[in-house]
Scaffold this motif. Sequence first.
Motif, PDB file in Angstrom:
ATOM      1  N   GLY B 279       0.809  -1.207   0.000  1.00 36.21           N
ATOM      2  CA  GLY B 279       0.000   0.000   0.000  1.00 36.21           C
ATOM      3  C   GLY B 279       0.845   1.261   0.000  1.00 36.21           C
ATOM      4  O   GLY B 279       1.993   1.247  -0.435  1.00 36.21           O
ATOM      5  N   PRO B 280       0.281   2.377   0.473  1.00 34.16           N
ATOM      6  CA  PRO B 280       1.024   3.639   0.463  1.00 34.16           C
ATOM      7  C   PRO B 280       2.360   3.553   1.195  1.00 34.16           C
ATOM      8  O   PRO B 280       3.312   4.235   0.835  1.00 34.16           O
ATOM      9  N   SER B 284       5.645   4.601  -0.763  1.00 34.61           N
ATOM     10  CA  SER B 284       6.423   5.742  -0.286  1.00 34.61           C
ATOM     11  C   SER B 284       7.917   5.453  -0.362  1.00 34.61           C
ATOM     12  O   SER B 284       8.716   6.377  -0.408  1.00 34.61           O
ATOM     13  N   THR B 285       8.304   4.173  -0.391  1.00 36.56           N
ATOM     14  CA  THR B 285       9.726   3.867  -0.489  1.00 36.56           C
ATOM     15  C   THR B 285      10.200   3.821  -1.926  1.00 36.56           C
ATOM     16  O   THR B 285      11.347   3.493  -2.171  1.00 36.56           O
ATOM     17  N   GLY B 286       9.305   4.099  -2.866  1.00 34.66           N
ATOM     18  CA  GLY B 286       9.716   4.170  -4.261  1.00 34.66           C
ATOM     19  C   GLY B 286       9.426   2.926  -5.061  1.00 34.66           C
ATOM     20  O   GLY B 286       9.859   2.825  -6.205  1.00 34.66           O
ATOM     21  N   VAL B 287       8.725   1.972  -4.487  1.00 33.27           N
ATOM     22  CA  VAL B 287       8.382   0.764  -5.232  1.00 33.27           C
ATOM     23  C   VAL B 287       7.024   0.996  -5.899  1.00 33.27           C
ATOM     24  O   VAL B 287       6.026   1.167  -5.198  1.00 33.27           O
ATOM     25  N   PRO B 288       6.980   1.027  -7.217  1.00 37.83           N
ATOM     26  CA  PRO B 288       5.692   1.327  -7.871  1.00 37.83           C
ATOM     27  C   PRO B 288       4.802   0.085  -7.916  1.00 37.83           C
ATOM     28  O   PRO B 288       4.598  -0.510  -8.968  1.00 37.83           O
ATOM     29  N   ARG B 293      -2.704  -1.603 -11.008  1.00 37.94           N
ATOM     30  CA  ARG B 293      -1.922  -1.442 -12.210  1.00 37.94           C
ATOM     31  C   ARG B 293      -1.113  -2.698 -12.536  1.00 37.94           C
ATOM     32  O   ARG B 293      -1.052  -3.143 -13.682  1.00 37.94           O
ATOM     33  N   THR B 294      -0.498  -3.272 -11.510  1.00 36.61           N
ATOM     34  CA  THR B 294       0.468  -4.341 -11.777  1.00 36.61           C
ATOM     35  C   THR B 294      -0.191  -5.697 -11.974  1.00 36.61           C
ATOM     36  O   THR B 294       0.306  -6.517 -12.733  1.00 36.61           O
ATOM     37  N   MET B 295      -1.267  -5.962 -11.251  1.00 33.11           N
ATOM     38  CA  MET B 295      -1.989  -7.216 -11.467  1.00 33.11           C
ATOM     39  C   MET B 295      -3.463  -6.875 -11.538  1.00 33.11           C
ATOM     40  O   MET B 295      -4.210  -7.117 -10.589  1.00 33.11           O
ATOM     41  N   PRO B 296      -3.914  -6.294 -12.663  1.00 33.99           N
ATOM     42  CA  PRO B 296      -5.247  -5.666 -12.668  1.00 33.99           C
ATOM     43  C   PRO B 296      -6.375  -6.663 -12.392  1.00 33.99           C
ATOM     44  O   PRO B 296      -6.384  -7.774 -12.905  1.00 33.99           O
ATOM     45  N   TYR B 297      -7.291  -6.245 -11.563  1.00 38.87           N
ATOM     46  CA  TYR B 297      -8.519  -6.985 -11.322  1.00 38.87           C
ATOM     47  C   TYR B 297      -9.655  -6.093 -11.809  1.00 38.87           C
ATOM     48  O   TYR B 297      -9.408  -4.966 -12.245  1.00 38.87           O
ATOM     49  N   ILE B 308       1.181   6.592  -7.728  1.00 39.37           N
ATOM     50  CA  ILE B 308       1.976   7.612  -7.058  1.00 39.37           C
ATOM     51  C   ILE B 308       3.042   6.923  -6.211  1.00 39.37           C
ATOM     52  O   ILE B 308       2.729   6.038  -5.410  1.00 39.37           O
ATOM     53  N   VAL B 309       4.279   7.305  -6.392  1.00 41.38           N
ATOM     54  CA  VAL B 309       5.344   6.751  -5.557  1.00 41.38           C
ATOM     55  C   VAL B 309       6.102   7.879  -4.880  1.00 41.38           C
ATOM     56  O   VAL B 309       6.117   9.014  -5.362  1.00 41.38           O
ATOM     57  N   GLY B 310       6.702   7.550  -3.764  1.00 40.49           N
ATOM     58  CA  GLY B 310       7.517   8.508  -3.034  1.00 40.49           C
ATOM     59  C   GLY B 310       8.987   8.230  -3.263  1.00 40.49           C
ATOM     60  O   GLY B 310       9.366   7.397  -4.092  1.00 40.49           O
TER      61      GLY B 310
END
Lengths: 166, 452
Positions: B279-280, B284-288, B293-297, B308-310
Amino acid sequence: MTTQTPTLNAFEGFPTVASPGVAAVAFIPRENYKAVVAALKADGFEMASDVCGVDYLIAGARTLPDGVKPERFEVVTSLLSMSRRIRVRIRVQLPDLDPTVDSLFELYPGTEAMEREAFDLVGIRFAGHPDLSRILLPEEWEGHPLRKDYGIGRVPVQFKSTPGPR
Amino acid sequence: MVIDEHITTVSRPIWPTEETSEGSQELFPRTSTDPAELGREVGAVLRLPEGPTLDPTQIDIERSDDETMIINMGPQHPSTHGVLRLMLELDGEVVLRTKPIIGYLHTGMEKQAEELSFIQGSTNVTRMDYLAPLHNELVFSLATEALLGVEMPRRATYIRMLMTELNRISSHLMWMATNGMDMGSTSMMIYGFREREMILSFFEKTTGLRMNHNYIRPGGVAADLPDGWEDDIEVICNTVETRSYEYDELLTGQTIFRGRMEGIGNLTAEEALALSVTGPLLRSTGVPWDLRRTMPYLAFDEVEFDVIVGTYGDNFDRYSIRLNEIRESVKIVRQLLANMPSGDYRVQDRKVTPPPRGRIDSSMEALIHHFKVFTEGFAVPEGEVYVAVESPRGELGCYLASDGGPKPYRMHIRGPSFVNLQALPLLMRGGLLSDAVAVISSVDPVMGEVDR
């Protein structure tokens, strides 16, 4: 999710079945459990999504592939590979009298709370877990509620003292 | 004496050494610490005495060389977002070790799920994460449908996406509100609740309830969207989007707020992955990594949005991720509004979906199906499945095992807050006690889901 079956070298020699949403469901003997997970981790599975225990005490015929001896308890571990975008699931059969399996804490520290939950609610023992204690129930609780032979309603009202003699 | 030649031939970087009472020891960089070892070091698996096992005579109060103090925070502390209890080991005002103690809200929902049929099951799971109830219903329904093997009508899929994205907005707004309150900004609390109220009103209009909706069910959704829903959604989107820039103005540049958020509660990507954090917190550590998006359901591969990534993995990154995710969700909702397909909002399979009320008066079969669905439920083929969706707090998973009957044999929810809480000792380590509140808030645990 993926149409072509991805190669999973770690599962070679173990019975696997297909399931929606995962690349494979593998049945691993508990002696090989940790080694297989370590091989999967080296194979790009960065995260252990879930660990949970199931008690198959009263289940009818369970469809298991050939060569898997059904036992009462099962530990189900879901691993996630972010780089390959696939999941795998591992089911480990554990006997009634000794439901002990290796802990994954050394490989995935994030399984700490999940394994404690499986211990607390189903009574699976994880060898090598740093702090295998109750996590959701009070420390002095007796029994493991998600077992099928747990007496529901055994404790009438939990947070009241027992009525004294008349 | 035989000298092992391998030792001298192994090439490795030379680390600085330090002379200690136990001889010279090498000082390795922090990154070379094994994540499991790090967990032990920061007290993620700290064993603090508690409850009746604690013997008061064993407490060493004379220990003056050790300046640390163990204090208890919660479970009734208002800033612990429910009934989270923390045992903190403090050195002065600096937090050394933290142990989250949970279970105060444990009500045995997984056990109860085994007593409820699949059609009743969503009333149970919706009470877990009470800030995002529709996501819980969604993951349970998707798991049941995966076992059933039914195909959803497109309108049902789109309604589910619409409702869960609105739920994500309302959950993040709630987080903005409570986080603002924890940071001392009570106006943010009022604003967050004000905007959330709009979305809850829409939920009430659609589902009949403000929370614990039982709206998304196995086989579709309970009801079609109400008349005039387009206008409501339009107003919600416009208001939330406009107001999100007002929050920006209120908080983002605010000196005190930034001072309390920036650089506090740092997490690295390696630590987050090792601890199964999602999750967020993970982003926040930069892992998108966003399951949408990555495994769409559902149909999330058909809508445009940004993940959004940090960068730093601190509190401020988590704040800005949530604020921007509100805007992204508004973007998704607008696309769903424009592309909402017509058609059925639930599967036309009488074994799964009860017939409409009007049919019962005229059709015997409809009456029988209605009776059967609501008394004994529908049988789900034997099997087991794990389905995960992206809830506002991370990967929300549902493991469902069926023995072929109308009730789940085993239902297990992988609550994102439950897992994310493991990062708390790491985030708090070395910070100030006053920052503990900010860190708890940025993890955004919902105790209903943690304890289940």
